[in-house]
Scaffold this motif. Structure first.
Motif, mmCIF file in Angstrom:
data_model
loop_
_atom_site.group_PDB
_atom_site.id
_atom_site.type_symbol
_atom_site.label_atom_id
_atom_site.label_comp_id
_atom_site.label_asym_id
_atom_site.label_seq_id
_atom_site.Cartn_x
_atom_site.Cartn_y
_atom_site.Cartn_z
ATOM 1 N N TYR A 157 -0.179 -2.712 2.037
ATOM 2 C CA TYR A 157 0.646 -2.065 1.010
ATOM 3 C C TYR A 157 1.420 -3.095 0.195
ATOM 4 C CZ TYR A 157 4.666 0.473 -0.907
ATOM 5 O OH TYR A 157 5.650 0.967 -1.731
ATOM 6 N N ILE A 158 2.100 -4.025 0.873
ATOM 7 C CA ILE A 158 2.877 -5.031 0.145
ATOM 8 C C ILE A 158 1.972 -5.842 -0.770
ATOM 9 C CG2 ILE A 158 4.352 -7.063 0.351
ATOM 10 C CD1 ILE A 158 5.235 -5.954 3.091
ATOM 11 N N LYS A 159 0.818 -6.257 -0.257
ATOM 12 C CA LYS A 159 -0.084 -7.069 -1.064
ATOM 13 C C LYS A 159 -0.650 -6.272 -2.236
ATOM 14 C CE LYS A 159 -2.726 -10.093 0.999
ATOM 15 N NZ LYS A 159 -3.691 -10.742 1.895
ATOM 16 N N ALA A 160 -0.853 -4.970 -2.027
ATOM 17 C CA ALA A 160 -1.393 -4.138 -3.098
ATOM 18 C C ALA A 160 -0.429 -4.033 -4.273
ATOM 19 C CB ALA A 160 -1.722 -2.741 -2.567
ATOM 20 N N ILE A 161 0.874 -3.908 -3.999
ATOM 21 C CA ILE A 161 1.821 -3.740 -5.103
ATOM 22 C C ILE A 161 2.375 -5.075 -5.604
ATOM 23 C CG2 ILE A 161 2.442 -1.430 -4.309
ATOM 24 C CD1 ILE A 161 5.101 -2.582 -3.343
ATOM 25 N N ALA A 162 2.295 -6.124 -4.765
ATOM 26 C CA ALA A 162 2.809 -7.431 -5.179
ATOM 27 C C ALA A 162 1.785 -8.213 -5.974
ATOM 28 C CB ALA A 162 3.255 -8.232 -3.963
ATOM 29 N N GLY A 163 0.512 -7.950 -5.745
ATOM 30 C CA GLY A 163 -0.525 -8.620 -6.509
ATOM 31 C C GLY A 163 -0.692 -10.080 -6.130
ATOM 32 N N ASP A 164 -1.120 -10.873 -7.111
ATOM 33 C CA ASP A 164 -1.483 -12.261 -6.852
ATOM 34 C C ASP A 164 -0.293 -13.131 -6.464
ATOM 35 O OD1 ASP A 164 -4.082 -11.608 -7.468
ATOM 36 O OD2 ASP A 164 -3.947 -12.298 -9.557
ATOM 37 N N GLU A 165 0.918 -12.697 -6.791
ATOM 38 C CA GLU A 165 2.081 -13.534 -6.499
ATOM 39 C C GLU A 165 2.599 -13.352 -5.075
ATOM 40 O OE1 GLU A 165 4.577 -14.814 -10.180
ATOM 41 O OE2 GLU A 165 4.619 -12.640 -10.027
ATOM 42 N N SER A 166 1.978 -12.494 -4.309
ATOM 43 C CA SER A 166 2.435 -12.300 -2.937
ATOM 44 C C SER A 166 2.066 -13.509 -2.087
ATOM 45 C CB SER A 166 1.805 -11.036 -2.341
ATOM 46 O OG SER A 166 0.394 -11.125 -2.320
ATOM 47 N N ASP A 167 2.891 -13.788 -1.103
ATOM 48 C CA ASP A 167 2.687 -14.912 -0.192
ATOM 49 C C ASP A 167 2.263 -14.346 1.152
ATOM 50 O OD1 ASP A 167 3.237 -16.898 1.859
ATOM 51 O OD2 ASP A 167 4.277 -18.038 0.312
ATOM 52 N N ASP A 168 1.019 -14.560 1.511
ATOM 53 C CA ASP A 168 0.463 -13.957 2.716
ATOM 54 C C ASP A 168 1.225 -14.384 3.967
ATOM 55 O OD1 ASP A 168 -1.858 -12.313 3.744
ATOM 56 O OD2 ASP A 168 -2.111 -14.125 4.952
ATOM 57 N N ILE A 169 1.644 -15.647 4.021
ATOM 58 C CA ILE A 169 2.356 -16.145 5.201
ATOM 59 C C ILE A 169 3.697 -15.433 5.348
ATOM 60 C CG2 ILE A 169 3.522 -18.152 6.190
ATOM 61 C CD1 ILE A 169 1.284 -19.884 5.037
#
Length: 565
Positions: free
Chosen positions: A78-90
């Protein structure tokens, strides 16, 4: 480095007394650290104390105890879906994997007490979202437990209180604003709690029944008291001392006297963002340059951020904030964000061309972001105008404009903000937009609202939209035509509740340098950091949840508990 004389020694020095800093203090003390905690302001609690203190933590033990199942894999998705490319996976995984642990630890080893609530994620239709139970509401507390310290607890923001005076919790707030069944009883309880405390009423307007951010910070204050940690108020960080690859100390100043503190294990920066600094806003947030548009408390000026940058710390997304449409009342020290009013039926927002340009019922961060991203010549959005009719004015609040109270009974400062007109043509002239465009906008909206639909922006179709709709409205709880004169308007600005760009950190809250390497002994949490959520806001409490989690991780890593992440 030349031999230095130190005035004091500690294992962990914490800068800032908000939720992130106080959580770090609890965690460090429990690992037998010698802790010093400083706060620049006269009051303690920071922005956390002024907030609603809802805590967003997926897959918590409290949700599980309430019979609600969650999946951390879904939370990351969910977080990655709404944050897009700027999300930090770590960072995302560090938060999701450790948020549950932090909340469980604080629930069992401190005075912090929360309950999981059926409040949906802000974008509940996105992959991995949930319709409730990731957000948590803090349990109220009796302020008398704080003794004389209650005087120094940063007061709640007026937007987080009924009529700007009476404290409430998240569930009661939703019930009272939208007049859901039971709202009269909730109102009676709220007023009785306040006025029945006769001893306090004789001394102060402030309530001793603490909810929201005051309850969270009050509970954390009791927790550090039990551990023998004092908050050194009116004490500012003025220098970070780095020796080679690591930080070894800091210089602090109180009432003009400086002292050097030797820090053996960790300097934790939890000092908030830079939203109240005009120079930094002009440099990094030119689309929202006025500090008065911020709803944050006045001490967040980026001092610690700039000091960290001076010793090589990297930064990211300094042009980003936790946005919110805001109204600024003359004479008040900060703006009043419109957290929920925009969703109520009988109101719309238009730009300087007289056009709607987004779904007014989205969460405040998306609403404020829409104001920033849609500002263009000929169709400016700073300011925009929120329009409502007499029916709305009677039933619901609109920022500082209170329901069921004639305008003449409001303060002069509030009255000066309100445009009033008998028809939409007159209103167009008052706010300076084209008459025909505004009338066309109103006509189209009203025609669709009568049918319970919004084909232009889908207002009322999301579960989150409907949280602050009026359940008595059949069809679409977020829509009513604006038809009853007189008509009203307020100018609104792209404000914020804090910045969310700042220091770059790793999964242990260790601050990284411009080469991507950890700076030894230097940690950060909260709005001084580049948020793990990127530019997104997943749900109620998605600022305080990570702040407390990374404060907890910072303390543990500084004390040698966590493995590198």
């Amino acid at each position: 480095m030349p031999e230095r004389t130190w005035d004091e020694e500690c294992d962990v020095l914490i800068v800032g007394s908000g939720a992130g800093g106080l959580t770090a203090a609890v965690a460090a003390a429990d690992l037998h650290a010698r802790v010093i905690l400083i706060e620049k302001g006269r009051n303690f609690g920071g922005t956390s104390a002024t907030s609603g203190a809802v805590l967003w933590v997926p897959d918590s033990h409290l949700a599980e105890a309430a019979g609600q199942q969650d999946d951390p894999v879904d939370a990351v998705r969910y977080i990655k879906a709404i944050a897009g490319d700027e999300s930090d996976d770590i960072l995302i995984r560090a938060f999701v994997e450790n948020g549950r642990e932090m909340l469980s630890y604080m629930s069992h080893h401190s005075d912090v007490e929360y309950v999981s609530i059926p409040y949906p994620d802000y974008q509940p239709e996105a992959p991995g979202a949930r319709s409730g139970w990731r957000s948590h509401d803090v349990v109220p507390m009796d302020g008398r437990k704080l003794g004389k310290d209650l005087e120094y607890l940063e007061p709640p923001h007026p937007s987080n209180m009924l009529f700007g005076r009476f404290v409430w919790n998240t569930i009661d707030a939703s019930m009272l604003v939208t007049r859901k069944p039971g709202w009269i009883g909730a109102m009676a309880r709220t007023l009785w709690r306040y006025y029945s405390d006769i001893g306090q009423r004789l001394r102060s307007k402030r309530s001793r029944y603490l909810t929201g951010g005051n309850a969270l910070i009050g509970r954390l204050k009791l927790s550090i008291d039990r551990r023998g940690i004092n908050i050194r108020r009116e004490t500012a960080l003025v220098e970070i001392i780095r020796d080679g690859a690591q930080v070894v100390g800091a210089v602090v100043e109180r009432h003009g006297r400086k002292s050097a503190i030797h820090v053996h294990k960790g300097l934790v920066l939890a000092a908030g963002g830079f939203e109240r600094n005009a120079a930094l806003r002009a440099r990094y947030l030119p689309q929202s340059p006025n500090p008065d548009w911020s709803g944050s408390q006045s001490n967040n000026r980026g001092d610690a951020l700039e000091l960290a940058m001076s010793v090589g710390a990297a930064t990211d997304r300094l042009d980003s904030a936790w946005w919110a449409p805001a109204v600024h009342v003359r004479g008040e020290s900060r703006s009043r964000p419109l957290f929920f009013e925009r969703a109520l039926p009988g109101s719309i927002i238009v730009n300087q061309a007289g056009d709607r340009y987004f779904n007014e019922a989205v969460d405040y961060h998306l609403a404020g972001r829409a104001m920033v991203e849609n500002d263009r010549p000929g169709a400016g959005t700073s300011p925009s105008y929120i329009l409502f009719d007499a029916g709305f004015k009677w039933r619901y609040p609109m920022g500082p404009v209170l329901p069921m109270m004639p305008l003449w009974m409001h303060s002069r400062a509030v009255r000066d903000l309100v445009f009033v007109a008998d028809d939409w043509g007159e209103m167009a002239d008052r706010i300076g937009v084209d008459r025909d465009r505004l009338q066309a906008t109103i006509t189209r909206f009203n025609d669709n609202a009568r049918q319970g639909r919004d084909p232009d922006f889908q207002r009322g179709e999301s579960l989150y939209n409907r949280i602050y709709g009026d359940p008595k409205i059949t069809g679409n709880p977020n829509l009513l035509p604006l038809v009853k004169a007189p008509f009203y308007a307020l100018a609104i600005y792209p404000g914020d509740i804090g910045t969310n760009g700042g220091l770059v950190t790793d999964g242990n809250a260790n601050v990284l340098d411009t080469e991507g390497r950890p700076i030894g002994n230097l940690y950060a949490t909260g709005n001084i950091t580049a948020s793990a959520m990127g530019r997104s806001y997943p749900g109620g409490g998605a600022t305080i949840g990570p702040a407390m989690t990374f404060g907890y991780l910072a303390a543990r890593h500084a004390m040698g508990v966590n493995e590198p992440r």
